[in-house]
Design a protein around this motif. Structure first.
Motif, PDB file in Angstrom:
ATOM      1  N   SER A   1       1.123  98.845  59.887  1.00 17.75           N
ATOM      2  CA  SER A   1      -0.260  99.212  60.168  1.00 17.75           C
ATOM      3  C   SER A   1      -0.477  99.198  61.679  1.00 17.75           C
ATOM      4  O   SER A   1      -0.097  98.239  62.358  1.00 17.75           O
ATOM      5  N   ILE A   2      -1.080 100.259  62.189  1.00 19.73           N
ATOM      6  CA  ILE A   2      -1.389 100.380  63.609  1.00 19.73           C
ATOM      7  C   ILE A   2      -2.883 100.629  63.737  1.00 19.73           C
ATOM      8  O   ILE A   2      -3.434 101.512  63.067  1.00 19.73           O
ATOM      9  N   GLY A   3      -3.572  99.843  64.572  1.00 16.91           N
ATOM     10  CA  GLY A   3      -5.008 100.004  64.723  1.00 16.91           C
ATOM     11  C   GLY A   3      -5.436 100.035  66.187  1.00 16.91           C
ATOM     12  O   GLY A   3      -4.700  99.600  67.079  1.00 16.91           O
ATOM     13  N   ASP A   4      -6.628 100.566  66.418  1.00 17.55           N
ATOM     14  CA  ASP A   4      -7.216 100.658  67.766  1.00 17.55           C
ATOM     15  C   ASP A   4      -6.303 101.374  68.750  1.00 17.55           C
ATOM     16  O   ASP A   4      -6.288 101.061  69.948  1.00 17.55           O
ATOM     17  N   ALA A   5      -5.529 102.302  68.260  1.00 15.27           N
ATOM     18  CA  ALA A   5      -4.659 103.075  69.147  1.00 15.27           C
ATOM     19  C   ALA A   5      -5.486 104.102  69.910  1.00 15.27           C
ATOM     20  O   ALA A   5      -6.589 104.471  69.496  1.00 15.27           O
ATOM     21  N   TYR A   6      -4.941 104.548  71.029  1.00 17.54           N
ATOM     22  CA  TYR A   6      -5.680 105.521  71.834  1.00 17.54           C
ATOM     23  C   TYR A   6      -4.715 106.511  72.480  1.00 17.54           C
ATOM     24  O   TYR A   6      -3.516 106.258  72.624  1.00 17.54           O
TER      25      TYR A   6
ATOM     26  N   LEU B   1      -9.749 114.180  77.951  1.00 19.50           N
ATOM     27  CA  LEU B   1     -10.071 113.891  76.553  1.00 19.50           C
ATOM     28  C   LEU B   1      -9.531 112.514  76.196  1.00 19.50           C
ATOM     29  O   LEU B   1      -8.329 112.253  76.341  1.00 19.50           O
ATOM     30  N   ASN B   2     -10.396 111.619  75.775  1.00 18.14           N
ATOM     31  CA  ASN B   2     -10.002 110.286  75.338  1.00 18.14           C
ATOM     32  C   ASN B   2     -10.135 110.190  73.822  1.00 18.14           C
ATOM     33  O   ASN B   2     -11.215 110.433  73.266  1.00 18.14           O
ATOM     34  N   VAL B   3      -9.024 109.858  73.170  1.00 15.57           N
ATOM     35  CA  VAL B   3      -9.002 109.679  71.718  1.00 15.57           C
ATOM     36  C   VAL B   3      -8.942 108.180  71.453  1.00 15.57           C
ATOM     37  O   VAL B   3      -8.018 107.489  71.886  1.00 15.57           O
ATOM     38  N   ASN B   4      -9.917 107.649  70.748  1.00 13.68           N
ATOM     39  CA  ASN B   4     -10.002 106.210  70.487  1.00 13.68           C
ATOM     40  C   ASN B   4     -10.092 105.933  68.985  1.00 13.68           C
ATOM     41  O   ASN B   4     -10.406 106.815  68.192  1.00 13.68           O
TER      42      ASN B   4
ATOM     43  N   ALA C   1      -3.166 108.855  58.753  1.00 12.02           N
ATOM     44  CA  ALA C   1      -3.595 108.712  60.140  1.00 12.02           C
ATOM     45  C   ALA C   1      -5.002 109.254  60.281  1.00 12.02           C
ATOM     46  O   ALA C   1      -5.348 110.293  59.704  1.00 12.02           O
ATOM     47  N   SER C   2      -5.818 108.553  61.040  1.00 11.89           N
ATOM     48  CA  SER C   2      -7.185 109.033  61.265  1.00 11.89           C
ATOM     49  C   SER C   2      -7.601 108.748  62.700  1.00 11.89           C
ATOM     50  O   SER C   2      -7.205 107.740  63.283  1.00 11.89           O
ATOM     51  N   VAL C   3      -8.370 109.671  63.256  1.00 13.77           N
ATOM     52  CA  VAL C   3      -8.869 109.552  64.625  1.00 13.77           C
ATOM     53  C   VAL C   3     -10.311 109.049  64.575  1.00 13.77           C
ATOM     54  O   VAL C   3     -11.146 109.604  63.852  1.00 13.77           O
ATOM     55  N   GLY C   4     -10.588 107.982  65.341  1.00 10.26           N
ATOM     56  CA  GLY C   4     -11.945 107.429  65.338  1.00 10.26           C
ATOM     57  C   GLY C   4     -12.929 108.280  66.099  1.00 10.26           C
ATOM     58  O   GLY C   4     -13.894 108.791  65.537  1.00 10.26           O
ATOM     59  N   SER C   5     -12.701 108.470  67.396  1.00 14.54           N
ATOM     60  CA  SER C   5     -13.664 109.225  68.198  1.00 14.54           C
ATOM     61  C   SER C   5     -12.961 110.010  69.288  1.00 14.54           C
ATOM     62  O   SER C   5     -11.860 109.648  69.728  1.00 14.54           O
ATOM     63  N   LEU C   6     -13.613 111.108  69.694  1.00 19.73           N
ATOM     64  CA  LEU C   6     -13.137 111.934  70.806  1.00 19.73           C
ATOM     65  C   LEU C   6     -14.217 111.950  71.873  1.00 19.73           C
ATOM     66  O   LEU C   6     -15.379 112.253  71.587  1.00 19.73           O
TER      67      LEU C   6
ATOM     68  N   PHE D   1     -11.132 121.408  66.050  1.00 21.83           N
ATOM     69  CA  PHE D   1      -9.729 121.824  66.030  1.00 21.83           C
ATOM     70  C   PHE D   1      -8.762 120.737  66.539  1.00 21.83           C
ATOM     71  O   PHE D   1      -7.671 120.577  66.019  1.00 21.83           O
ATOM     72  N   GLY D   2      -9.171 120.007  67.577  1.00 27.38           N
ATOM     73  CA  GLY D   2      -8.292 119.012  68.175  1.00 27.38           C
ATOM     74  C   GLY D   2      -8.022 117.824  67.260  1.00 27.38           C
ATOM     75  O   GLY D   2      -6.897 117.373  67.106  1.00 27.38           O
ATOM     76  N   ARG D   3      -9.074 117.297  66.614  1.00 25.58           N
ATOM     77  CA  ARG D   3      -8.914 116.162  65.701  1.00 25.58           C
ATOM     78  C   ARG D   3      -7.935 116.518  64.583  1.00 25.58           C
ATOM     79  O   ARG D   3      -7.028 115.747  64.264  1.00 25.58           O
ATOM     80  N   LYS D   4      -8.138 117.681  64.011  1.00 25.68           N
ATOM     81  CA  LYS D   4      -7.268 118.099  62.907  1.00 25.68           C
ATOM     82  C   LYS D   4      -5.814 118.236  63.374  1.00 25.68           C
ATOM     83  O   LYS D   4      -4.875 117.852  62.676  1.00 25.68           O
ATOM     84  N   SER D   5      -5.639 118.793  64.581  1.00 24.14           N
ATOM     85  CA  SER D   5      -4.279 118.975  65.112  1.00 24.14           C
ATOM     86  C   SER D   5      -3.596 117.642  65.339  1.00 24.14           C
ATOM     87  O   SER D   5      -2.412 117.464  65.016  1.00 24.14           O
ATOM     88  N   LEU D   6      -4.336 116.676  65.896  1.00 24.61           N
ATOM     89  CA  LEU D   6      -3.760 115.349  66.128  1.00 24.61           C
ATOM     90  C   LEU D   6      -3.358 114.688  64.815  1.00 24.61           C
ATOM     91  O   LEU D   6      -2.234 114.194  64.663  1.00 24.61           O
TER      92      LEU D   6
END
Length: 471
Positions: free
Chosen positions: A95-100, A123-126, A153-158, A180-185
């Motif tokens: 499990s990996i959390g709070d990644a950026y 662009l900051n992904v948090n 995998a899920s992205v919290g905020s951009l 588009f970016g969230r989905k690509s990540l």
């Protein structure tokens, strides 16, 4: 994570056999393995690329806008929080959390047909989270193989910061990246994690399931049962049996299961049973190499006693009388496999052999003088040398009886001191020379043992050690 997977992924046997060797990975070892695994995954995630985004859209009060977001580069990936959990009875979960992630790109717009503008953006992904379950399997050679069972995998905020342009442009870019970016990540992360896991396989295949010892022997470290996994540790039950090279003959004894003590100071513990050591003795006896000729040149020149009929004649006069002033040689040959026993802080070897004494005639013919039965008790000191188990032995006591004499009866007791010297100066140095070379321990890849300690317990030896995997 690597160390955990490396130790987990050995072939479970289909037949229940008591292990000769046990390997336990503690929570400390699991944490070290997690660090290695996270470094590998972080390296893979740094290869993420977001494709260029371009198109046309309508913006209130502006009208038709032609846009492009291009050249996105990943500047940094951080995985500050992670956990590798053992799932009781099955496998592992990472499990990996709070990644950026931090990215930078370029933007360009054209609107009102003739107005163009351009600039850059950060662009900051948090709040990035990754969870993956890993399956432990093996190939048809009994070597380990791993694969990913599931991954999410899920992205919290951009968050976007624009350099240049109006506010409405930055709002537009944020909406585009959210779409588009969230989905690509999220689409790229799990395949990269799966790649990191699968790339462990070539390294795992280096497990010395069958390790060559020397020209006579090899040792098998395949699994005899599935790993015993709790929420804090895992135990691997390995066969731990010596065989003659090219001929896997079972000894006339079997392994007896033993229990590892609860220890947690080191990353890894290895339990090596008396069965494993006794199987080595059986192999070397079967190979016929537990025999040795003792000659005078093996006796220190400073010794007043020489391996001649003249020296032996002091204790057995008829030797000198029948074969005056001739050199001698002794053939020491094991009559059965030595037996090794472990008691707390004590290793003892019981050995039985025959000793045949010969006079060497001027034409090199050997004339037998007598045959003795020799039973000896030897103590052993065992230690870890690099990634091998080494040792040395010391004579404790011996007992001799006369089997056959070709020179007439004599008191065997008169030869005690002579044969103790022969054993200490002729036999044990040769044996200790071989023992100092060591015997391979179960290893994977470029694994190094650090700060190893060895203790002898009832029926087995316990090695406590930390480990390092060298790059």
């Amino acid at each position: 994570m690597f160390l955990c997977l490396a130790l987990l992924t050995l072939l479970p046997a289909t037949v229940s056999i008591s292990p000769g060797v046990k390997v336990e990975l503690t929570q400390k070892g699991i944490d070290y393995g997690r660090q290695l695994g996270i470094a590998s995954i972080q390296s893979k995630l740094k290869t993420i690329r977001i494709p260029d985004i371009s198109g046309t859209t309508n913006v209130p009060a502006v009208g038709k806008v032609k846009y492009s977001l291009s050249g996105l580069q990943l500047l940094d990936v951080g995985l500050p929080k992670s956990a590798l959990d053992l799932v009781t009875g099955s496998g592992v979960r990472l499990s990996i959390g709070d990644a950026y992630m931090k990215l930078r790109g370029n933007w360009k717009v054209k609107y009102l047909k003739f107005i163009t503008d351009h600039g850059s953006f950060d662009l900051n992904v948090n709040g990035l989270t990754i969870t993956t379950s890993i399956k432990i399997d093996s190939d048809d050679t009994g070597r380990p193989a791993v694969s990913t069972i599931s991954c999410s995998a899920s992205v919290g905020s951009l968050k976007i910061q624009c350099h240049g342009g109006d506010k409405w442009m930055c709002d537009l870019f944020k909406d585009l990246l959210e779409k588009f970016g969230r989905k690509s990540l999220e689409k790229q992360i799990c395949p990269l994690v799966q790649t990191a896991v699968s790339e462990l396989n070539p390294e795992l295949k280096t497990m010395n399931v069958l390790a060559k010892v020397d020209q006579y022997a090899e040792i098998e470290y395949s699994m005899v049962s599935s790993p015993v996994i709790s929420n804090t540790s895992l135990v691997l039950n390995l066969k731990g049996e010596f065989y003659n090279i090219g001929k896997h003959q079972e000894p006339p004894f079997t392994a007896t299961d033993f229990s590892m003590p609860t220890e947690a100071n080191n990353m890894m513990y290895m339990g090596i049973s008396a069965f494993t050591v006794n199987s080595a003795a059986f192999v070397y006896t079967t190979a016929g190499i537990l025999s040795l000729y003792i000659t005078d040149d093996m006796i220190p020149k400073s010794s007043p006693f020489r391996l001649t009929t003249k020296s032996f004649g002091i204790f057995v006069p008829q030797v000198e009388e029948k074969f005056p002033d001739l050199p001698m040689k002794l053939l020491v040959k094991a009559v059965k496999s030595p037996t090794v026993t472990f008691e707390p802080d004590n290793m003892t070897i019981q050995a039985a052999a025959t000793v045949t004494a010969y006079a060497i005639q001027p034409n090199a013919t050997l004339s037998p003088l007598f045959v003795l039965s020799l039973e000896s008790s030897v103590s052993g000191r065992v230690f870890v040398s690099g990634i091998k188990l080494a040792g040395e032995v010391t004579l404790q006591k011996m007992n001799m009886t006369l089997v056959t004499s070709y020179v007439g009866d004599f008191r065997v007791e008169s030869l005690d001191k002579i044969f103790k010297m022969v054993i200490n100066l002729g036999i044990l140095p040769k044996l200790n020379e071989r023992l100092a070379q060591g015997y391979p321990l179960p290893m994977i890849g470029k694994m190094k043992l650090v700060s190893s300690q060895l203790h002898i317990l009832k029926d087995y030896m316990l090695i406590g050690t930390d480990v390092q995997f060298m790059g």
